[in-house]
Scaffold this motif. Sequence first.
Motif, PDB file in Angstrom:
ATOM      1  N   LYS A  76       0.827  -1.206   0.000  1.00  0.00           N
ATOM      2  CA  LYS A  76       0.000   0.000   0.000  1.00  0.00           C
ATOM      3  C   LYS A  76       0.861   1.256   0.000  1.00  0.00           C
ATOM      4  O   LYS A  76       1.674   1.458   0.895  1.00  0.00           O
ATOM      5  N   ALA A  77       0.638   2.117  -0.999  1.00  0.00           N
ATOM      6  CA  ALA A  77       1.414   3.357  -1.137  1.00  0.00           C
ATOM      7  C   ALA A  77       0.696   4.517  -0.460  1.00  0.00           C
ATOM      8  O   ALA A  77      -0.535   4.608  -0.472  1.00  0.00           O
ATOM      9  N   LYS A  78       1.491   5.423   0.123  1.00  0.00           N
ATOM     10  CA  LYS A  78       0.952   6.618   0.764  1.00  0.00           C
ATOM     11  C   LYS A  78       1.930   7.769   0.559  1.00  0.00           C
ATOM     12  O   LYS A  78       3.140   7.617   0.784  1.00  0.00           O
ATOM     13  N   ASP A 112       4.035   0.463   1.922  1.00  0.00           N
ATOM     14  CA  ASP A 112       4.055  -0.399   3.098  1.00  0.00           C
ATOM     15  C   ASP A 112       3.855  -1.856   2.719  1.00  0.00           C
ATOM     16  O   ASP A 112       2.917  -2.210   1.994  1.00  0.00           O
ATOM     17  N   ALA A 113       4.730  -2.719   3.244  1.00  0.00           N
ATOM     18  CA  ALA A 113       4.648  -4.156   2.956  1.00  0.00           C
ATOM     19  C   ALA A 113       3.736  -4.908   3.914  1.00  0.00           C
ATOM     20  O   ALA A 113       3.432  -6.079   3.679  1.00  0.00           O
ATOM     21  N   LYS A 114       3.289  -4.276   4.977  1.00  0.00           N
ATOM     22  CA  LYS A 114       2.495  -5.004   5.984  1.00  0.00           C
ATOM     23  C   LYS A 114       1.245  -5.675   5.425  1.00  0.00           C
ATOM     24  O   LYS A 114       0.928  -6.804   5.819  1.00  0.00           O
ATOM     25  N   ILE A 119       7.338  -6.964   6.944  1.00  0.00           N
ATOM     26  CA  ILE A 119       7.595  -5.782   7.763  1.00  0.00           C
ATOM     27  C   ILE A 119       8.666  -4.935   7.098  1.00  0.00           C
ATOM     28  O   ILE A 119       9.849  -5.294   7.103  1.00  0.00           O
ATOM     29  N   GLY A 120       8.268  -3.824   6.532  1.00  0.00           N
ATOM     30  CA  GLY A 120       9.223  -2.941   5.883  1.00  0.00           C
ATOM     31  C   GLY A 120       8.543  -2.027   4.894  1.00  0.00           C
ATOM     32  O   GLY A 120       7.319  -2.090   4.697  1.00  0.00           O
TER      33      GLY A 120
END
Length: 224
Positions: A76-78, A112-114, A119-120
Amino acid sequence: MRNVRQGLTLAAVLTGLLTGCAAAEGDTDGASDRAGASAGTSTGTNAKVAARGGSVGASGSACELPVVFDVAEFWKAKAVDAEEASAATGDLADLADALLRQGPVTMACEIDAKPAGKIGFLRVWTGEPGDADARTVLKGFVTAEKGASKAVYRTFTSGDVTGAEVEYVTTSELLKESKTEHALAVSTPKGPVVLHLGGMDTQEHEAMLPAYELAKSTLHVNAG
């Protein structure tokens, strides 16, 4: 009330960044730099690439950037508003500057990789237009990271884009642990762009490398 809300928002953003972003100041390894320079161009043809989940960079995407690239499935990009952070005061301003600015570039987007079970983050940093080439910008980025060493630089090509890439190690003085990190840089008419992949540790970093390789292999300058 608006200033209070902005402060709370910025504090939340910075708290999130603290979980996956190192602070500034560091050095690179000159011998490894020379070894990387002789390694030639890396095309990434043998690298594992993640499944595509979308893209960022274009107008209307989660992060509008000088480049466009594909994002791994479920990541997910932010967008990161560094200007809001610059308006902060006191300790919050110092923390924002340390986390959102590294060497010649400023954080503009984090992916976000979550949601994908890792995690990263894959983070995108942008800089002002200038005469510095991609390799110079990338070296400035790595040099500004605390505990960075053993940097190996190489050239990479993605379609009609050529840039610089680095693999290096960061060591935490607090935890006394080291981990591998990757970053790349390209030059665009709107300024340099750095993509950086960190991770909680080397094992987690390696698990996320296919997402980094997807971004690298699909990277192109935003024509919009």
